[in-house]
Write an enzyme that holds these catalytic residues in place. Sequence first.
Site, PDB file in Angstrom:
ATOM      1  N   ASP A  21     -14.387   3.430   9.146  1.00  0.00           N
ATOM      2  CA  ASP A  21     -13.350   4.346   8.645  1.00  0.00           C
ATOM      3  C   ASP A  21     -13.917   5.270   7.584  1.00  0.00           C
ATOM      4  O   ASP A  21     -13.609   6.461   7.548  1.00  0.00           O
ATOM      5  CB  ASP A  21     -12.171   3.555   8.071  1.00  0.00           C
ATOM      6  CG  ASP A  21     -11.218   4.484   7.330  1.00  0.00           C
ATOM      7  OD1 ASP A  21     -10.632   5.360   8.000  1.00  0.00           O
ATOM      8  OD2 ASP A  21     -11.111   4.386   6.098  1.00  0.00           O
ATOM      9  N   HIS A  44       0.839  -1.196   0.000  1.00  0.00           N
ATOM     10  CA  HIS A  44       0.000   0.000   0.000  1.00  0.00           C
ATOM     11  C   HIS A  44       0.873   1.245   0.000  1.00  0.00           C
ATOM     12  O   HIS A  44       1.849   1.323   0.728  1.00  0.00           O
ATOM     13  CB  HIS A  44      -0.903   0.018   1.237  1.00  0.00           C
ATOM     14  CG  HIS A  44      -1.786   1.230   1.299  1.00  0.00           C
ATOM     15  ND1 HIS A  44      -2.956   1.319   0.596  1.00  0.00           N
ATOM     16  CD2 HIS A  44      -1.636   2.407   1.948  1.00  0.00           C
ATOM     17  CE1 HIS A  44      -3.505   2.499   0.828  1.00  0.00           C
ATOM     18  NE2 HIS A  44      -2.723   3.184   1.641  1.00  0.00           N
ATOM     19  N   SER A  63      -6.639   4.521  10.011  1.00  0.00           N
ATOM     20  CA  SER A  63      -7.498   4.524   8.831  1.00  0.00           C
ATOM     21  C   SER A  63      -6.918   3.615   7.739  1.00  0.00           C
ATOM     22  O   SER A  63      -7.599   2.730   7.201  1.00  0.00           O
ATOM     23  CB  SER A  63      -7.628   5.968   8.321  1.00  0.00           C
ATOM     24  OG  SER A  63      -8.194   6.023   7.048  1.00  0.00           O
ATOM     25  N   LYS A 116      -8.235  -0.706   6.730  1.00  0.00           N
ATOM     26  CA  LYS A 116      -8.657  -1.201   5.423  1.00  0.00           C
ATOM     27  C   LYS A 116      -7.774  -2.365   4.956  1.00  0.00           C
ATOM     28  O   LYS A 116      -8.250  -3.321   4.355  1.00  0.00           O
ATOM     29  CB  LYS A 116      -8.630  -0.061   4.395  1.00  0.00           C
ATOM     30  CG  LYS A 116      -9.800   0.906   4.602  1.00  0.00           C
ATOM     31  CD  LYS A 116      -9.683   2.163   3.751  1.00  0.00           C
ATOM     32  CE  LYS A 116      -8.696   3.135   4.334  1.00  0.00           C
ATOM     33  NZ  LYS A 116      -8.887   4.540   3.991  1.00  0.00           N
ATOM     34  N   ARG A 157     -13.688  13.625   9.302  1.00  0.00           N
ATOM     35  CA  ARG A 157     -12.381  14.271   9.525  1.00  0.00           C
ATOM     36  C   ARG A 157     -12.090  15.275   8.420  1.00  0.00           C
ATOM     37  O   ARG A 157     -11.514  16.344   8.664  1.00  0.00           O
ATOM     38  CB  ARG A 157     -11.274  13.216   9.567  1.00  0.00           C
ATOM     39  CG  ARG A 157     -11.275  12.391  10.846  1.00  0.00           C
ATOM     40  CD  ARG A 157     -10.427  11.130  10.674  1.00  0.00           C
ATOM     41  NE  ARG A 157      -9.070  11.423  10.251  1.00  0.00           N
ATOM     42  CZ  ARG A 157      -8.324  10.616   9.504  1.00  0.00           C
ATOM     43  NH1 ARG A 157      -8.791   9.462   9.074  1.00  0.00           N
ATOM     44  NH2 ARG A 157      -7.107  10.967   9.158  1.00  0.00           N
TER      45      ARG A 157
HETATM   46  N1  URA Z   1      -5.529   7.738   3.533  1.00  0.00           N
HETATM   47  C1  URA Z   1      -6.434   7.060   4.252  1.00  0.00           C
HETATM   48  O1  URA Z   1      -6.923   6.010   3.834  1.00  0.00           O
HETATM   49  N2  URA Z   1      -6.806   7.564   5.448  1.00  0.00           N
HETATM   50  C2  URA Z   1      -6.307   8.704   5.947  1.00  0.00           C
HETATM   51  O2  URA Z   1      -6.689   9.093   7.031  1.00  0.00           O
HETATM   52  C3  URA Z   1      -5.378   9.411   5.182  1.00  0.00           C
HETATM   53  C4  URA Z   1      -4.997   8.889   3.981  1.00  0.00           C
END
Ligand code: URA
Length: 434
Positions: free
Chosen positions: A161, A82, A183, A187, A168
């Site tokens: 999230d 990622h 976050s 995932k 946010r």
């Molecule tokens: N990418 C994400 O998936 N979450 C964040 O909070 C910032 C960047």
Amino acid sequence: MRAYDVIKKKRNGEKLTAEEIEFLIEGYTAGEVPDYQMSAWAMAVFLQGMDSQETAKLTEVMAKSGDMIDLSPIEGIKVDKHSTGGVGDTTSLVLAPLVAACGAPVAKMSGRGLGHTGGTIDKLEAISGFETGLSRDKFIDSVNQQGVAIAGQTGNLAPADKKLYALRDVTATVDSIPLIASSIMSKKIASGADGIVLDVKVGSGAFMKVYEDSVELAQTMVNIGKEVGRNTIAVVSDMDQPLGLAVGNALEIVEAIETLKGEGPTDLTELSLTLGVQMLLLAEVAEDKEKARTMLEEAINNGSALAKLKEMIDNQGGNGEVVNNLDLLPQAENSLEIKVEDAGYVEKIAAERVGVAAMLLGAGRETKESDIDLAVGVELVSKVGVEVEKGDTLAVLYYNDEQNLAEAKEELLGAYQIGSEKPEQSPLIYEIIN
Ligand code: URA
Ligand code: CA
């Protein structure tokens, strides 16, 4: 338990218990805790921070808020990669076939992009016929048989999230390290990988502009991985200028194919090899760094990495011939060379602005609903450190629609800073944290 007390406790800088974090996140996902209380909590976290246990718990609860994908029917250790995001990052397209050619299973779920260029899924759709909406069975069979598959995200991954990130975004609480780390990791954990290799970008084109912050983010995510039992390694890499030369969907497919042939840009090649080494180590198909590097280089030199890409494309309904015939990709009708106005050295290329130029030409989405033009984008000709004369080409814009061309040209010229002294090269790879 009351949300009020949890907010107050964090506001006062105290550590939250696992039960309190669970109560708040589960309540928020279920619609029982309202946005205004969650906003106050996010701001309290932004100002007071969270320790590694709280951050790991938050990650785990968000991961479990929706589907948890089970990749156990796939043999071997599944390693995912990622990137925290940047401009023109083509590494996923290079790494999936490259690592698979070395024997590590790649079961990659990717998203579409909202931003300067498309995500990996959009880029792959530049290949005619390529199908990214695979059923679960087809996805798993493909990885077991071909060693690699890339599919669009399906199902309900980490809805907590999704909801919190949207909140946010409008409450000035995005750039908090524990919130970003949880976050991203929630995932990745929900997508089922056994091991995770993170490419944490630092520089003007990245989330993290400052080196110390990027290292802290990387360290925080590696700690979360450890706490929840998923092996995680983070590479901190440069995003002060775009990675590689191509920024655009079909253009990046071309760049990936060239890199798999051993003819790609040096920075993209080097970062792909560095990340690939870590993936092979986590997948336990190589014993040490040197062996892993040799395996990857051989897969490029003997053609097996490119053959694996062709195999993956054919298996997912696309025309694999594209790896030998780049004319099968969509081509923009027009191109415009951007010329040097004052001679000197390329000192900086603001990645963000190159991304905006590509987006203006139609390579990315301004809103979730926008259509993208897969053929268009930017090709950088001169990168940081190069000496240029008046009239040399800095970059080429590929376009179909003239509507935003003047604006795109202005962005691109603004992205380049030309000066009289040869700049110091910043390193491509800063650190590897595990
Ligand atoms: N990418 C994400 O998936 N979450 C964040 O909070 C910032 C960047
Ligand atoms: Ca690129």
